[in-house]
Design a protein around this motif. Structure first.
Motif, PDB file in Angstrom:
ATOM      1  N   UNK A   1     109.635  46.518 -87.849  1.00 44.72           N
ATOM      2  CA  UNK A   1     108.652  46.499 -88.674  1.00 44.72           C
ATOM      3  C   UNK A   1     107.808  45.125 -88.864  1.00 44.72           C
ATOM      4  N   UNK A   2     106.633  45.140 -89.198  1.00 47.35           N
ATOM      5  CA  UNK A   2     105.767  44.197 -89.134  1.00 47.35           C
ATOM      6  C   UNK A   2     105.271  43.534 -87.717  1.00 47.35           C
ATOM      7  N   UNK A   3     105.612  44.124 -86.746  1.00 47.20           N
ATOM      8  CA  UNK A   3     105.378  43.428 -85.330  1.00 47.20           C
ATOM      9  C   UNK A   3     103.860  43.354 -85.415  1.00 47.20           C
ATOM     10  N   UNK A   4     103.384  42.031 -84.822  1.00 44.08           N
ATOM     11  CA  UNK A   4     101.733  41.877 -84.691  1.00 44.08           C
ATOM     12  C   UNK A   4     101.416  41.908 -82.901  1.00 44.08           C
ATOM     13  N   UNK A   5     100.232  41.607 -82.648  1.00 47.67           N
ATOM     14  CA  UNK A   5      99.793  41.750 -81.521  1.00 47.67           C
ATOM     15  C   UNK A   5     100.679  40.712 -80.487  1.00 47.67           C
ATOM     16  N   UNK A   6     101.268  39.808 -80.718  1.00 46.78           N
ATOM     17  CA  UNK A   6     101.829  38.895 -79.799  1.00 46.78           C
ATOM     18  C   UNK A   6     103.257  39.769 -79.342  1.00 46.78           C
ATOM     19  N   UNK A   7     103.857  40.260 -80.345  1.00 52.30           N
ATOM     20  CA  UNK A   7     105.159  41.013 -80.030  1.00 52.30           C
ATOM     21  C   UNK A   7     104.729  42.460 -79.318  1.00 52.30           C
ATOM     22  N   UNK A   8     103.607  43.137 -79.792  1.00 54.90           N
ATOM     23  CA  UNK A   8     103.208  44.279 -79.412  1.00 54.90           C
ATOM     24  C   UNK A   8     102.983  44.272 -77.833  1.00 54.90           C
TER      25      UNK A   8
ATOM     26  N   UNK B   1     101.140  45.330 -87.461  1.00 56.73           N
ATOM     27  CA  UNK B   1     100.014  44.332 -87.727  1.00 56.73           C
ATOM     28  C   UNK B   1      98.928  44.049 -86.930  1.00 56.73           C
ATOM     29  N   UNK B   2      98.391  45.194 -85.907  1.00 57.97           N
ATOM     30  CA  UNK B   2      97.387  44.923 -85.086  1.00 57.97           C
ATOM     31  C   UNK B   2      96.178  44.871 -85.977  1.00 57.97           C
ATOM     32  N   UNK B   3      95.246  44.014 -85.513  1.00 58.85           N
ATOM     33  CA  UNK B   3      93.793  44.042 -85.998  1.00 58.85           C
ATOM     34  C   UNK B   3      92.761  44.700 -85.026  1.00 58.85           C
ATOM     35  N   UNK B   4      91.439  45.049 -85.767  1.00 56.83           N
ATOM     36  CA  UNK B   4      90.727  45.867 -85.047  1.00 56.83           C
ATOM     37  C   UNK B   4      90.593  45.028 -83.599  1.00 56.83           C
ATOM     38  N   UNK B   5      90.154  43.969 -83.653  1.00 55.03           N
ATOM     39  CA  UNK B   5      89.953  43.080 -82.350  1.00 55.03           C
ATOM     40  C   UNK B   5      91.232  43.364 -81.212  1.00 55.03           C
ATOM     41  N   UNK B   6      92.463  43.408 -81.686  1.00 53.24           N
ATOM     42  CA  UNK B   6      93.477  43.667 -80.848  1.00 53.24           C
ATOM     43  C   UNK B   6      93.418  45.155 -79.870  1.00 53.24           C
ATOM     44  N   UNK B   7      92.714  45.858 -80.454  1.00 52.56           N
ATOM     45  CA  UNK B   7      92.454  47.285 -79.817  1.00 52.56           C
ATOM     46  C   UNK B   7      91.457  47.173 -78.611  1.00 52.56           C
ATOM     47  N   UNK B   8      90.453  46.251 -78.871  1.00 47.07           N
ATOM     48  CA  UNK B   8      89.612  46.002 -77.736  1.00 47.07           C
ATOM     49  C   UNK B   8      90.653  45.310 -76.571  1.00 47.07           C
ATOM     50  N   UNK B   9      91.379  44.634 -77.014  1.00 44.86           N
ATOM     51  CA  UNK B   9      92.369  43.982 -75.849  1.00 44.86           C
ATOM     52  C   UNK B   9      93.292  44.907 -75.381  1.00 44.86           C
TER      53      UNK B   9
END
Length: 344
Positions: A252-259, A296-304
């Protein structure tokens, strides 16, 4: 990129769901698809076309005939028993009860053909689900016929639906139906990558003993999140499927780096597998503001994400799964698709 979508998919209109032990307003709403459709039009991503009707045959390739018979007859049975509106299952053949019988009563059948109480089914639900499957199949045919990628705007979603049970808002496993269709159309190896916040337990169950379909899932640890009883790292396939299933349960709480580290590992598996086609179960609920998810993915992470998937260099079918932050859903979805297109 071409999108396949039908307005008939909006006719599944749940009002309530059982969530966290209490009745709550439903979150798998028609607006989910409408926001995505509108964003596709607004950004000029590509043409939107209606699906063709494929009939029941492709569904029988991944779902049992008994399950499909029940779903096909559900509306008429409700009418015979005087049921109106949406209904919920509430009794299941768990340990100590018989699982080898199918009761005549609707409530018994609902328990036989479901695995949770959080998936309301109404008079138009099954029709919408079948059109959702046609949407996935039509987009799969675009890829089979030479499109580099296509998007199936499926709703209701599908990746929780098992071979003979519905649940998790899902009635037909759209990604599995599409993957099997592509196999039947001569693709030797299919890789399904599920990026939904919740584990795609249905897709795993359907292909768990097969080596021609690789299933990979990045999701919240099921020790903490739905579906709780599947999606652990030690589930790697059985029989001929041993080694062709891999899960990345994340905290829980994983952000783009871990994901994204899990994403890179999953993409590596796709490449070593030698897939002919990639099917992406596109859940947008890893988003940081999703109301029922806690990544915790942000909108810009979906582009990546889209750009990383393009690097696979494979014909790619995107199949819409979850995502419940409705106001941001269209942006996040199109970010994936345009990220894929722009990376070419």
């Amino acid at each position: 990129m071409k999108t396949v979508f039908s307005e008939l998919q909006l006719n599944h209109r749940p009002t309530f769901e059982l969530s966290d032990g209490a009745m709550a307003p439903a979150v798998e709403l028609p607006a989910r698809a409408e926001f995505v459709r509108d964003r596709i039009v607004e950004t000029g991503l590509g043409a939107i076309q209606p699906p063709d009707a494929f009939g029941r045959g492709p569904l029988e390739r991944v779902h049992s005939r008994a399950y499909l018979d029940f779903m096909d007859g559900f509306r008429a049975q409700c009418e015979r028993e005087g049921r109106t509106g949406e209904v919920f299952p509430f009794c299941w053949p768990t340990a100590g009860l018989r699982a080898d019988v199918t009761p005549r009563h609707l409530d018994g059948q609902l328990g036989r053909y479901s695995f949770d109480a959080g998936t309301p089914i109404g008079p138009e639900s099954w029709r919408a689900a079948k059109v959702s499957a046609d949407t996935a199949l039509s987009a799969a045919r675009l890829v089979k016929d030479g499109e580099r990628a296509a998007f199936a705007l499926c709703r209701p979603p599908g990746h929780h639906a098992m071979s003979d049970r519905f649940g998790g808002y899902c009635f037909v496993n759209n990604a599995a139906v599409a993957a099997q269709y592509l196999r039947d159309q001569s693709a030797a190896r299919i890789a399904i990558l599920d990026v939904d916040y919740h584990h795609g337990n249905g897709t795993q169950e359907i292909f768990y003993e097969r080596s021609d379909v690789l299933f990979l899932s990045i999701h919240a640890d099921p020790a903490d999140e739905y579906p709780y009883f599947l999606g652990y790292a030690d589930e790697t396939g059985t029989g001929e499927g041993a080694g062709f299933n891999q899960n990345w349960p994340l905290a829980i709480g994983t952000d783009w780096d871990g994901w994204s580290a899990a994403l890179d590992a999953a993409c590596g598996r796709v490449m070593t597998f030698g897939a002919d086609v990639a099917v992406i179960s596109l859940g947008l609920d890893p988003y940081e503001h999703d109301p029922i998810s806690r990544f915790r993915l942000q909108s810009g992470d979906f582009t990546r994400l889209g750009a990383r998937l393009e690097k696979l260099g494979l014909p790619t079918l995107f199949v819409m799964e979850g995502g419940y932050a409705i106001d941001a859903l269209g942006v996040n979805c199109v970010n994936v698709l345009s990220g894929f297109e722009d990376a070419r």
